[in-house]
Design an enzyme around this catalytic site. Structure first.
Site: not given
Ligand SMILES: *Cc1c(COP(=O)(O)O)cnc(C)c1O
Length: 403
Positions: A185, A213, A250
């Protein structure tokens, strides 16, 4: 009332402020997928969302959300008590098909999915091998797990193998787990999945990949890391990954998390995963938005991913030609490494003055001395917006550098 504690908390906050590590919340309203206004009506071009495909503002996604609201604004309880919304089951079926797995379970966030999966399936005497740069939710999952945790150097599969060999000698009866982000991330780089699969097979490890992502972002049709490597090596790796975790928040334009895998894992989680069991499920509207986004992605993946990749390539090229210290890669996460938290903050503030929002990422999200601007590119940015933003970034950087 504990005034002593309040004073201590105040002191800690002061220290964060003094080190430029203080965090605050800006109020923002998105008026399109790429543009937002603040309370004064000032408009910003945003280069920091996770909304990679811009589907949050797609008319069909909004329509699906509105229509599902007719079934009530809340799910009103855990799915084990008040039942699943029809929408949840439909989305799970669609995700299973998309990810090429037997079964899927939705969690309320990606964060809770990581917590709920890792915590539930790892036991005392088990060992979790976790990449050094894994997302906080994976780290927190390993922390509440009763298993022991071994951190391997970022993407370093020989370090991983050495750690496994050591543990194998010490704990030959344990279950081993390898857990990694698919796309990391903060750096935007991609986990070495083929090597991880090889190691997982060789040492009998359960392999868990968090594609938050990666879903809708990499792979020819946006299926994520498994497909990305299939494109490169011709081999579909989905059957070798035990659990693919993801988020709806996302590229899928909504909120929520999910895990895909064999039915036995999903049935187990339904029975044992406390973040799933003891929390109210997502509303029908939230689920319906994600489902529509997924359907749009399936139908238009070529167009969406083409736009995303073209935009990403253009921004990467403009910034690296100008000599900025960006982390090389292919994903739409483009970190510009600045160094000090202070300078990263000032950079971000200067861009804000120009009407561009890019967040400064500082410790503890990244190691000390590696503060950065972290741009994320979207399929719905225009070429002109990318060029304009690159130009401003380059000018501001040159000014800050010659101060
Ligand atoms: C954003 C993210 C999460 C968390 O996801 P949410 O739905 O925002 O809680 C988990 N793992 C990774 C690698 C992320 O980038």
């Amino acid at each position: 009332m504990n005034l002593n504690l309040e004073n201590k908390l105040k002191e800690e906050l002061e220290e964060l402020k003094n080190n430029n590590l203080n965090r605050t919340i800006d109020d923002l309203r998105f008026i399109s997928s790429t543009k937002a206004i603040d309370k004064n009506g000032k408009e910003f071009l945003v280069f920091g969302t996770n909304n990679y495909l811009g589907l949050t503002h797609h008319p069909e996604v909004i329509k699906a959300s509105k229509e599902a609201n007719d079934f009530g604004t809340s799910s009103t309880g855990s799915r084990l008590t008040t039942g699943a919304s029809f929408e949840a089951r439909e989305l799970e079926n669609n995700l299973s098909e998309f990810k090429n797995t037997e079964s899927t379970l939705i969690f309320n966030t990606g964060y809770m999915a990581n917590l709920g999966v890792i915590y539930a399936i790892t036991k005392e005497n088990d060992v979790i091998f976790s990449d050094q740069l894994n997302h906080a939710s994976i780290i927190d999952g390993t922390k509440i797990s009763k298993a022991s945790v071994r951190i391997y150097k970022h993407k370093d599969t020989s370090d991983l193998e050495n750690l496994i060999k050591k543990e194998l000698k010490a704990n030959p009866e344990s279950n081993f787990f390898i857990v990694t982000d698919g796309v990391f991330s903060m750096d935007g780089d991609i986990a070495p999945l083929p090597e991880l699969v090889e190691i997982a097979n060789k040492y009998n490890c359960c392999l868990i990949i968090d594609d938050a992502h990666a879903t809708g972002v990499i792979g020819k049709t946006g299926k994520g890391t498994v497909e990305y490597f299939k494109d490169k090596t011709g081999k579909d790796l989905s059957e070798f990954v035990d659990l693919q975790i993801g988020t709806l928040s996302k590229a899928l334009a909504s909120e929520g998390g999910f895990v895909c895998g064999k039915k036995v894992y999903i049935d187990y989680l339904i029975n044992k995963s406390r973040p799933f069991i003891f929390s109210t499920a997502l509303s029908p509207a939230t689920i319906a938005s994600a489902n529509k986004a997924l359907i749009l992605l399936k139908d238009n993946n070529e167009e969406y991913l083409n736009n995303l990749n073209e935009n990403t390539k253009l921004m990467r090229k403009l910034l690296s030609n100008a000599g900025l210290n960006i982390v090389e890669g292919e994903t739409p996460i483009i970190p510009i490494i600045i160094g000090s938290a202070d300078l990263a903050n000032r950079f971000s503030k200067e861009l804000e003055k120009e009407g561009i929002l890019v967040s400064a990422i500082r410790p503890p999200s990244v190691p000390k001395g590696q503060s950065r601007l972290r741009l994320t590119i979207m399929a719905t940015h225009t070429k002109e917006e990318i060029e304009y933003t690159a130009d401003k970034i380059i000018n501001i950087w040159n000014n800050l550098n010659t101060e």
